[in-house]
Design a protein around this motif. Structure first.
Motif: not given
Lengths: 401, 401
Positions: B273-278, B318-323
């Motif tokens: 959900v937060a990778g470049i693929g997404a 999504n990336l922010g949730k991981g951070v």
């Protein structure tokens, strides 16, 4: 191109003697009985330096000579062992519903362990300081009767503690920006020993790392199973606190965007779906008297009450999701469940382990095991004492009395 | 009660000379030009020992005397600076679509930086070894022409790398239990320098910690923004790998139980959900030629294409949730976004920061900042070279040639 310091950081340039004293003290701790020659051979320090360092440790009564000598060719060597009989390290834990105090000697032998109930949620920080100070004074008096000098005091609190010892936020105690360290030092009227304040999970992790069945495990995470859930993170043999000391706040990572509302106002926090509050709430029991209600949960689980078993499985699965985050990110050898998780462990662990194995990308969960703590409710207080002993081991030696 | 080793761990008892060599080398790295007396005064080592250690470093051409002398009362002191001109450290990154090679000298000056495209997903591990060996041989030949001795080689791979250097799983390369280190050493016909293999995120974190704009930051996390997302975790100034070396696997922590399916088969993984693929999938672009498609995404974002801006905001949240998970658990001073995240950073960062601030329990996100890497696609390769230099700094000195 700018370069900078990385590994190794073998010693403060400024304080080689303190480091060497610590090296010798640790060597004796681990290898006693041992001779000065043994120390010199293993540490690479020359014999004259070792003799001088050992003399210093003997003066401070941290090390003593035994009658024993070593059988070897040439002059018999006098053997050294850890002394420390005139010292005590004190740890205290302040939590929502209890205060615990522990004192240990230099070898970690427990000298006393007290627990009293406490109304952390309803009294002010000032009242809490007075209560803690009163308990500490009693411990200090007891130690004085045994002719022990107090090496230091470390107090654990369930909240964010800055690297300067300020309690920034302790939500379940209602504290904010409380200078517990300063206020306690004042209340104790400059007691002549250092006072430190730390997060309760951090101290409990130190206790496990120094005294628990998995002592010495390089990578170890402790989870407090209280009303709140915090983590104490030991990696490569040392507690890792992060830049401002606020690491280990696993309680408010979101496991489920549609999950139950947390007291912090967010949805699906680990604390809300995998804390002890979730157990009691789902079991329709009041969280007012946690220990009494937990006894009831355990009784029902033992009797295979299907509703309680379902609640514990759900909480276990949620907890396992949190443990999997830790395992993926940190790859510890062991995650230790503490506090109120301990009596529930038989029913939580199967679900925790299933989630851990299902959610880690490394084979066999990267070798991560999940176990229940055996140190009981005194883990954080014992960890406070461990932190004091760590200071001594790091070369902050007591003054000669 | 059993006690065990905790802090500090100032030095291997066994190898005090190596540690002292490293202490002197690091002192010269940080304080050059400096005299032997400066070293003795700051390290606490006695002057005879310092002279002997400096002689050893001069013999190895790691340090040299300059014509400079210090203005002071008494005999003028000869000043020392870092030499290292006859050495090179090599780093290589093997990724899904490229191989990068970097060589640096002892001071970190880049000697060469090569990048070539690669079909990591379709070739076998054996073919990859042959390709990497061919590149390394070319680098070694180039260094030989410059009369430089190669100190070592470290290769970064996007996957789980055990502490023994075995690539346990590299999903995007299709490798499993590949002895890359052994096979590469064989392919290079025992090259006379050590070969190490590491996770790409770990190496990139080392590069940032040694060479980046935030070099020397004690607590720093690097996120690879490739097809996969991995983390390299530096805490208290050192890379933390965990018990088996599998730490940093943030790509498969679940952010949303109802989220998109990940290639690992689970739902809502950070990578999905937060990778470049997404980004590419939501933008309805093919991930086959990532760099070309990313250029198109950047072009559309610059043109304020509403669909692309919405995609980048979603991925940023999504990336922010991981951070936020990282910030809560580890409290780093900085999280550095690398790889393909770099060109997208202007559009990702606002959403990342909003989530970080909203989801961390510590005030002001515990001081955690999020920045884009400035080291480019060569970060992991540069980190390989940094790892080789770290070995030298830790006292693993080159043989006298």
């Amino acid at each position: 191109m700018i370069t900078s310091t990385t590994d190794p950081q073998p010693a403060d340039f400024a304080d080689v003697r303190a480091t060497n004293l610590a090296v010798v003290l640790r060597f004796v701790r681990e290898h006693a009985p041992c001779s000065r020659a043994d120390i010199a051979a293993s540490t690479g320090l020359n014999k004259a330096t070792v003799s001088s360092l050992v003399a210093d440790l003997i003066d401070r009564r941290l090390v003593r000579e035994t009658g024993l000598t070593e059988n070897r060719v040439g002059r018999p060597a006098t053997m050294l062992v850890l002394d420390g009989s005139p010292y005590a390290a004190i740890g205290v834990e302040v939590n929502v519903d209890y205060v615990t105090a522990v004192a240990v000697d230099l070898s970690g032998e427990r000298l006393l362990s007290w627990r009293r109930s406490f109304s952390g949620a309803t009294i002010t920080a000032a009242q809490a300081v007075a209560t803690v100070a009163a308990i500490v004074r009693r411990v200090v008096n007891r130690m004085a009767k045994e002719e022990r000098q107090v090496l230091g005091l470390a107090v654990g609190v369930p909240g964010l503690v800055g690297t300067d010892g300020t309690v920034r936020i302790a939500p379940n105690l209602g504290w904010r920006d409380a200078d517990l360290c300063g206020d306690l030092t004042k209340a104790l009227r400059d007691p002549g020993f250092p006072v430190q304040v730390d997060n309760d999970a951090n101290l409990a992790a130190l206790a496990e790392h120094r005294f628990g069945p998995r002592a010495g495990t390089a990578n170890l995470v402790y989870l407090t199973g209280e009303i709140g859930v915090g983590a104490g993170v030991v990696l490569d043999g040392r507690l890792r606190r992060g830049g401002q000391g606020y690491g280990g706040e696993i309680g408010h990572i979101q496991l489920d965007p549609l999950g139950a509302e947390c007291r912090c106002g967010r949805l699906g926090c680990l604390e809300a779906v995998a804390g002890i509050g979730a157990v009691l709430e789902h079991a329709a029991l009041s969280p007012a008297e946690v220990e009494i209600e937990l006894d009831e949960v355990v009784r029902l689980a033992r009797a295979a009450d299907p509703r309680i078993l379902a609640v514990l499985a759900t909480v276990g699965h949620n907890l396992g999701k949190g443990v999997a985050v830790i395992a993926n990110l940190l790859n510890p050898e062991v995650v230790i469940l503490g506090g109120y998780y301990v009596p529930l462990a038989p029913w939580l662990l199967p679900a925790v382990e299933a989630e851990l194995r299902g959610r880690t990308i490394a084979p066999d969960a990267g070798g991560c095991q999940v176990v229940a703590s055996t140190l009981g409710y005194g883990a954080a207080a014992l960890g406070g004492a461990a932190r004091v002993l760590d200071s001594v081991d790091s070369g902050r030696l007591p003054r000669i009395s």
